[in-house]
Design an enzyme around this catalytic site. Sequence first.
Site, PDB file in Angstrom:
ATOM      1  N   GLU A  56       0.858  -1.194   0.000  1.00 45.86           N
ATOM      2  CA  GLU A  56       0.000   0.000   0.000  1.00 45.86           C
ATOM      3  C   GLU A  56       0.891   1.241   0.000  1.00 45.86           C
ATOM      4  O   GLU A  56       1.032   1.921  -1.006  1.00 45.86           O
ATOM      5  CB  GLU A  56      -0.925  -0.020   1.216  1.00 45.86           C
ATOM      6  N   GLN A  69      12.895  -7.942  15.007  1.00 45.92           N
ATOM      7  CA  GLN A  69      12.698  -9.155  15.795  1.00 45.92           C
ATOM      8  C   GLN A  69      11.333  -9.794  15.542  1.00 45.92           C
ATOM      9  O   GLN A  69      10.492  -9.254  14.824  1.00 45.92           O
ATOM     10  CB  GLN A  69      12.893  -8.839  17.277  1.00 45.92           C
ATOM     11  N   HIS A  75       4.204  -1.550   8.092  1.00 46.61           N
ATOM     12  CA  HIS A  75       3.194  -1.304   7.065  1.00 46.61           C
ATOM     13  C   HIS A  75       3.116   0.205   6.840  1.00 46.61           C
ATOM     14  O   HIS A  75       3.699   0.977   7.613  1.00 46.61           O
ATOM     15  CB  HIS A  75       1.829  -1.865   7.503  1.00 46.61           C
ATOM     16  N   GLU A  78      -1.242   4.484   2.047  1.00 48.46           N
ATOM     17  CA  GLU A  78      -0.978   4.841   0.652  1.00 48.46           C
ATOM     18  C   GLU A  78      -0.545   6.294   0.535  1.00 48.46           C
ATOM     19  O   GLU A  78       0.328   6.638  -0.251  1.00 48.46           O
ATOM     20  CB  GLU A  78      -2.232   4.584  -0.182  1.00 48.46           C
ATOM     21  N   HIS A 102      10.374  -7.328  19.690  1.00 48.02           N
ATOM     22  CA  HIS A 102       9.275  -8.254  19.432  1.00 48.02           C
ATOM     23  C   HIS A 102       7.904  -7.565  19.435  1.00 48.02           C
ATOM     24  O   HIS A 102       7.581  -6.790  20.340  1.00 48.02           O
ATOM     25  CB  HIS A 102       9.264  -9.360  20.487  1.00 48.02           C
ATOM     26  N   HIS A 107       4.241   1.822  11.578  1.00 51.11           N
ATOM     27  CA  HIS A 107       3.254   2.082  10.523  1.00 51.11           C
ATOM     28  C   HIS A 107       3.508   3.446   9.904  1.00 51.11           C
ATOM     29  O   HIS A 107       3.472   4.478  10.574  1.00 51.11           O
ATOM     30  CB  HIS A 107       1.831   2.015  11.090  1.00 51.11           C
ATOM     31  N   ASN A 185      21.113 -10.401  19.295  1.00 49.08           N
ATOM     32  CA  ASN A 185      20.499 -10.602  17.986  1.00 49.08           C
ATOM     33  C   ASN A 185      21.517 -10.604  16.862  1.00 49.08           C
ATOM     34  O   ASN A 185      21.337 -11.288  15.859  1.00 49.08           O
ATOM     35  CB  ASN A 185      19.434  -9.514  17.746  1.00 49.08           C
TER      36      ASN A 185
END
Length: 688
Positions: A56, A69, A75, A78, A102, A107, A185
């Site tokens: 998007e 993680q 996300h 648009e 985690h 966004h 990590n």
Amino acid sequence: MVVRSSAAVPTPRSTSLTEPNIHETAYVHSFSNIIGDVRVGENVLIAPGTSIRAEEGSPFHIGRGTNIQDGVIVHGLEKGRVVGDDGQEYSAWIGDNTCIAHLALIHGPVYIGNDCFIGFRSTAFNARVGSGCIVMMHALIQDVEIPPGKYVPSGSVITSQQQADRLPDVREADRQFVRHIVAINEALRAGNRQTGDPARSMSNGTHQTPETGAAPNGVSPTTYRTLMEDGNVNAEIVAQVKSLLAQGYRIGTEHADKRRFKTSSWLSCPAFQGQRADQVLAELQACLAEHAGEYVRLIGIDPKAKRRVLEVLIQDPTNSSPARGSTPTKSFRSSHTSSNGQTASAVGSLSAQTVQQVRSLLQQGYGIGTEHADKRRFKTSSWLSCAPIEGKREADVLSHLEACLAEHAGEYVRLIGIDTQAKRRVLETIIQDPNGQIAPSSSSNGSYSSNPASSSSSNGRGASAVGSLSAQTVQQVRSLLQQGYRISAEHANKRRFKTGSWLNCAPINGTRESEVLSQLEACLANHAGEYVRLIGIDPQAKRRVSETIIQDPADVLASTPAGSKSSYSNNTSPSYSNSPTYPSRSQKNKTSNGAVSSKKLSAETVEQVRSLLQQGYRISTEHADKRRFKTSSWLSCAPIQGTREAEVLSQLEACLADHTGEYVRLIGIDPQAKRRVLETIVQEPVMA
């Protein structure tokens, strides 16, 4: 590395998406979900269960050395873009060497800077997070810009710019926590890239370590077997060395015998010549063998920034097997933590109290300075600045401090805490006294307030006696100036004192503590044999906030020589319960100006309570027995209700009676800012 576009859930927008661009050195687990224009940099770790969907909003950028993680979602909408560091527009930009923990949700439109940490289950949406920020767990950041280097506590909801601007700075302890998580990590990324089946190695949450018998990548089986058999290097150290080398850092070591360890006077070992893990570990083994019976610590060095990124103790002569089977990060002691586990031990000529003060100031981001004065200059408060103290590392600052004390032996030396942004002093405390009233090399048993601006040193010299002024008066002046108040003084002979007809002394100009104290001393000298009182004035509200008598001709202590007037100089802690009272006033229930007095509380304590109440602050108390006092483990007394002076003094007296034989301290609390503005001891048990 396995990335299958079929793993993505089909959507109306996923029919003609740009393929992800993933650097060959990155590790992307096959159980992760990446679709669309996602640009993954070198040495990135993307753990299983992550969903990075640029179908998007797009494109996404994930910088080099970053780790994403398990369970993270990235996300974007648009519409809405942010400008990345390369000047291009992105839906989501995640910088270099950043850790997204985690189940976090990132966004777009969103920008996360370099060297950031976004904690477990935290959310960032339509926001910009500056470089070096640490966002702890379950936090929400939305519609704001977080300035660089800020700390967002767990559970915070930051949705207005005013909230964002008030966030505290990141502390060194927080950075250490983040480094530890990132190092783990990074070891996972490096280890899993070498296995033939990444899905299997990552899906069970483990990676093959040297403890299982296989040599790690970059270390030959023969060399590794030698290291393990000698018993000086364990799997954790091997993983730490590999992690540092993988990030482009250099490796160094330092050693110290027991005497040097106590004073943090570490010596550098010869520089490591090799850059391969095999060579570095072999040289490390030789270093440990050469300095058997000594402390050895591993140093990670950033060659570009020319700074240390890691210090960890890997050999401890007091432990029979310090390295094998133990985690170095857990056995690491701060450079100034003594072997008996005290959080701040005496270092060289510096007392434990001084070490703790320095540590607290550095953690709050303050600068450190020093001043010195011979006896003549000390009497007139004409201090001279010592050489500037460079650096922010505790070890460097303490080393400079010790050098300053040695250079000015036989003189007074005081420690200065400096707020570099506001360009003001937050602490002045004497750490060397040629008269021997301060014992710099002895540990203090007192407590230390984390707020230097309002702390009272437990050895009675946090605000030391200056000339004819008592330590209590110096502390009061300091507190008033730090709150932005002005200082004035009034005098009265015995006749005027009885009628409350005070006369103004010469105006006190300036806001620097040394200037004000000098003018106060001149006032006392000009009006010897008279009463003199200190006035605190709020210049904005144009009202008095404090009135305290600082010279009383009826007091037998007033006629003693300067320097011995304060009853605090002969004790390790100020004996507030024996503070001088004023005979002409203590025999009455009311003072000449109508204020309430107390028989059990000293005049200074009554004045402090009065001053706090006049400024709208709340009063509280804490108590501690001798054991708790030594460890600063204070307990809260019963809450003090009401705001009337008589009620508060009555409850304060009851608290002292309830905790006879214990230390009791008075707390001033700002109810609006929800912070302490004053901590001062008002009862101290009589020592045998």
